[in-house]
Design an enzyme around this catalytic site. Structure first.
Site, PDB file in Angstrom:
ATOM      1  N   GLY A  57       0.256  -5.793  -3.488  1.00 43.17           N
ATOM      2  CA  GLY A  57      -0.773  -4.829  -3.114  1.00 43.17           C
ATOM      3  C   GLY A  57      -0.430  -4.239  -1.772  1.00 43.17           C
ATOM      4  O   GLY A  57      -0.425  -4.936  -0.772  1.00 43.17           O
ATOM      5  N   GLN A 241       6.756  -7.676  -2.163  1.00 41.71           N
ATOM      6  CA  GLN A 241       6.838  -9.060  -1.660  1.00 41.71           C
ATOM      7  C   GLN A 241       7.829  -9.117  -0.482  1.00 41.71           C
ATOM      8  O   GLN A 241       7.943  -8.147   0.246  1.00 41.71           O
ATOM      9  CB  GLN A 241       7.236 -10.038  -2.770  1.00 41.71           C
ATOM     10  CG  GLN A 241       6.151 -10.265  -3.818  1.00 41.71           C
ATOM     11  CD  GLN A 241       6.273  -9.373  -5.023  1.00 41.71           C
ATOM     12  OE1 GLN A 241       7.352  -8.948  -5.382  1.00 41.71           O
ATOM     13  NE2 GLN A 241       5.174  -9.076  -5.666  1.00 41.71           N
TER      14      GLN A 241
END
Ligand code: GDP
Length: 459
Positions: A57, A241
C-alpha cells in the site's frame, strides 16, 4: 570494422542503458516509496511496477488528498505519465477494478495511461482461501501475510499451474482451469484446514465479467517498455515492499513471495538489465517492520511507542500497528550492495524531531564477538546484539523543511553519518507527506540520475 561487426553494432543501436531507473525500498517496506515515486515521476515518461500485489500500500498525499495505491503505480497521479503493471506483479482483477474506480472518483483518469501485462498472473479466490487457512493452521510458521492470496498465486506461477491475464480471454481455457483448480484447492483446503468449498461455476462467471472490465488495459507491456526505452523515453521502475523482504535475499522465510531487489525489475517488466542506469534506495530515518521475523533494532519501550505515534506507523492497507526501531546501518549497507544503490532518499526525518538522543545501529556482536556478515538464517539474525552509537537529537521541527541549509546542524550530521556509514550518498530527504516537503540535495547523484529532458519540463 568488419562487415559482421558493423552489422551487429547497427542491430544493437538503442539497446544501451536508457533513462531507466529503479526505486527500491532498503528496509522491510513502508519506507515512503509512494511519495518518492510520485515525486520522481515528474521526471519520467513511464512508471512500471515489477512485483508484489495489492498487499503493498503506497500512500501519496497530493494537496491534502490522500491516495492509497496498491496495484496501480504511483506515477498515475502525474497527468503526463504512463503507468504499467508488469508481468512480475500478481493481479486481483477485483482489487484492480476497485482501485481504478476510486482513482476515477478522485478525478484521476487511467484511460490510455494504465497498461496491464498480459503475462501477469491472476489471483483467484482459492488463493485467498488457501492462504487464510494455511496461516491459521497449527504448526505453521506465521509469516504475518496480508492473506490476499499473493503467496499462493506466486506458488502456482512457479509450479507452472497459474492463470495469466491473457488466459482470461480464452473462455474454454478459463472454464477448465477454474474447474480443475477449484476441485484441487477445495480438496486440499478441506482436508488440511477444514475450509468451506468454493463454487467453480460462479468463479468462472465472475472472472469472465471482471476480465471484460480490465480488457482495455491489457497489453504486451514488455514490448511497450522496450520500445519506449529504445526510443529514448524514460522509465521509472517502482519496487514494492523492501530489500529485506526479498524472497532470496531477505530473512527467509519471513519474506514476501517475489524479488523486491533491483534485479527483480528486469524480470518483472521484461526490460533488459543493460537498460538500467541506476538504483535509488528509499530508507526511513528509523526502521519499521510489519509481520513476523527478525528485527535486530526493534524498540519496545516508550520511545518505540513515540516513534509509532508520531510516524503514524500503522499499515495503510491492514491498519496493523507496525513494529518500530532504530536505523540499522549494516542492513542498509546490505541493501546498498545488493541493489548497487547510487543515492539514498531518507524519509520521515521529521519523526525524529522530538528525541534527545537517536541510537543508530552501526554493527553487531554475537557472544561478545563482532559479526561482519548479514547472517542467512533467522536463528542467527535473532541472536545478533546490535551495537549502537547514539547521535544527538536536534529537538527542533524539521517538518516541511525544503532546503538542506535550513535543517538543524545535528539533523545534517545525522544524515551525513548515514551516508558515510551506508556507503551511499543521501540525495533526497523527505520532511513530510506532501510533495513539496522535500529536500533535493543540490549536485547529488540522484539529480544526475533523473532524465534531463523531463527534468527541464518539470521546473
Ligand atoms: P510505502 O509503502 O513505502 O509507500 O510507505 P507507506 O505509504 O506505507 O508509508 C509512508 C507513510 O508516511 C505515508 O502515510 C506517507 O504519507 C507518510 N510519509 C511519507 N514521507 C513522510 C515524511 O517525510 N514525513 C512524514 N511525517 N510522513 C511521511
Amino acid at each position: 570494422m568488419t562487415k559482421l561487426a558493423a552489422n551487429a553494432s547497427a542491430g544493437s543501436e538503442g539497446r544501451s542503458a536508457a533513462d531507466c531507473v529503479v526505486v527500491v525500498g532498503t528496509q522491510w517496506g513502508d519506507e515512503g516509496k509512494g511519495k518518492v515515486v510520485d515525486l520522481l515521476a515528474a521526471h519520467f515518461a513511464w512508471i512500471a511496477r515489477y512485483q508484489g500485489g495489492h498487499n503493498a500500500g503506497h500512500t501519496v498525499v497530493v494537496d491534502g488528498k490522500r491516495f492509497i495505491l496498491q496495484l496501480v503505480p504511483s506515477g498515475i497521479l502525474r497527468p503526463h505519465c504512463k503507468a504499467v503493471i508488469g508481468n512480475g506483479v500478481v493481479v486481483d482483477p477485483q482489487a484492480l477494478v476497485e482501485e481504478i474506480a476510486a482513482l476515477e472518483q478522485a478525478g484521476v483518469s487511467v484511460d490510455g495511461k494504465l497498461f496491464l501485462s498480459q503475462r501477469a498472473h491472476v489471483i483467484l479466490p482459492y488463493h485467498r482461501m488457501i492462504e487464510l487457512a494455511a496461516e491459521s493452521a497449527p504448526g505453521r510458521v506465521k509469516i504475518g501475510t496480508t492473506s490476499r492470496g499473493i503467496g499462493p498465486t506466486y506458488e502456482d506461477k512457479m509450479g507452472r499451474r497459474g492463470l495469466r491475464v491473457i488466459d482470461l480471454y480464452d473462455t474454454e481455457l478459463l472454464r477448465a482451469h477454474v474447474a480443475n483448480a477449484v476441485a484441487e484447492k477445495n480438496a486440499v483446503a478441506g482436508a488440511l484446514y477444514g475450509a468451506k468449498p468454493l463454487d467453480a461455476g460462479r468463479m468462472f462467471e465472475d472472472y469472465r465479467e471482471l476480465s471484460e472490465r480490465i480488457r482495455p488495459l491489457v497489453r504486451d507491456t514488455a514490448q511497450l517498455l522496450n520500445q519506449a526505452a529504445a526510443e529514448g523515453e524514460s522509465i521509472l521502475l517502482e519496487g514494492a515492499q523492501g530489500t529485506l523482504l526479498d524472497i532470496d535475499h531477505g530473512s527467509y522465510p519471513f519474506v514476501t513471495s517475489s524479488s523486491t531487489t533491483a534485479g527483480g525489475a528486469c524480470i518483472g517488466t521484461g526490460l533488459a538489465p543493460t537498460r538500467i542506469r541506476g538504483a535509488i534506495g528509499v530508507s526511513k530515518a528509523y526502521a519499521t517492520r510489519v509481520g513476523g521475523g527478525p528485527f535486530p533494532t526493534e524498540e519496545q519501550d516508550g520511545r518505540g511507542a513515540a516513534l509509532r505515534e508520531v510516524g503514524r506507523e500503522f499499515g495503510s492497507v491492514t491498519g496493523r500497528p507496525r513494529r518500530v526501531g532504530w536505523l540499522d546501518v549494516p542492513l542498509l549497507r546490505y541493501a546498498v550492495t545488493l541493489n548497487a544503490i547510487e543515492s539514498l532518499v531518507v524519509t520521515k526525518l521529521d519523526v525524529l524531531d522530538r528525541f534527545d538522543e537517536i541510537p543508530v545501529c552501526v554493527g553487531y556482536r554475537r557472544e561478545g564477538r563482532p559479526v561482519d556478515e548479514i547472517p542467512a538464517t533467522v536463528a542467527e539474525l535473532e541472536r545478533l546484539e546490535p551495537v549502537y552509537e547514539s547521535l544527538p537529537g536536534w529537538r527542533q521541527s524539521t517538518a516541511g523543511v525544503t532546503a538542506l541549509a535550513a535543517l538543524p546542524a545535528r539533523a545534517r550530521h545525522y544524515l551525513d553519518f548515514i551516508a558515510e556509514r551506508a556507503g551511499a550518498e543521501v540525495g533526497m530527504i523527505s520532511t513530510g507527506p506532501e510533495r513539496h516537503q522535500t529536500i533535493v540535495v543540490p549536485g547529488s547523484r540522484l539529480e544526475r540520475l533523473l532524465p534531463a529532458r523531463l527534468a527541464a519540463l518539470s521546473r
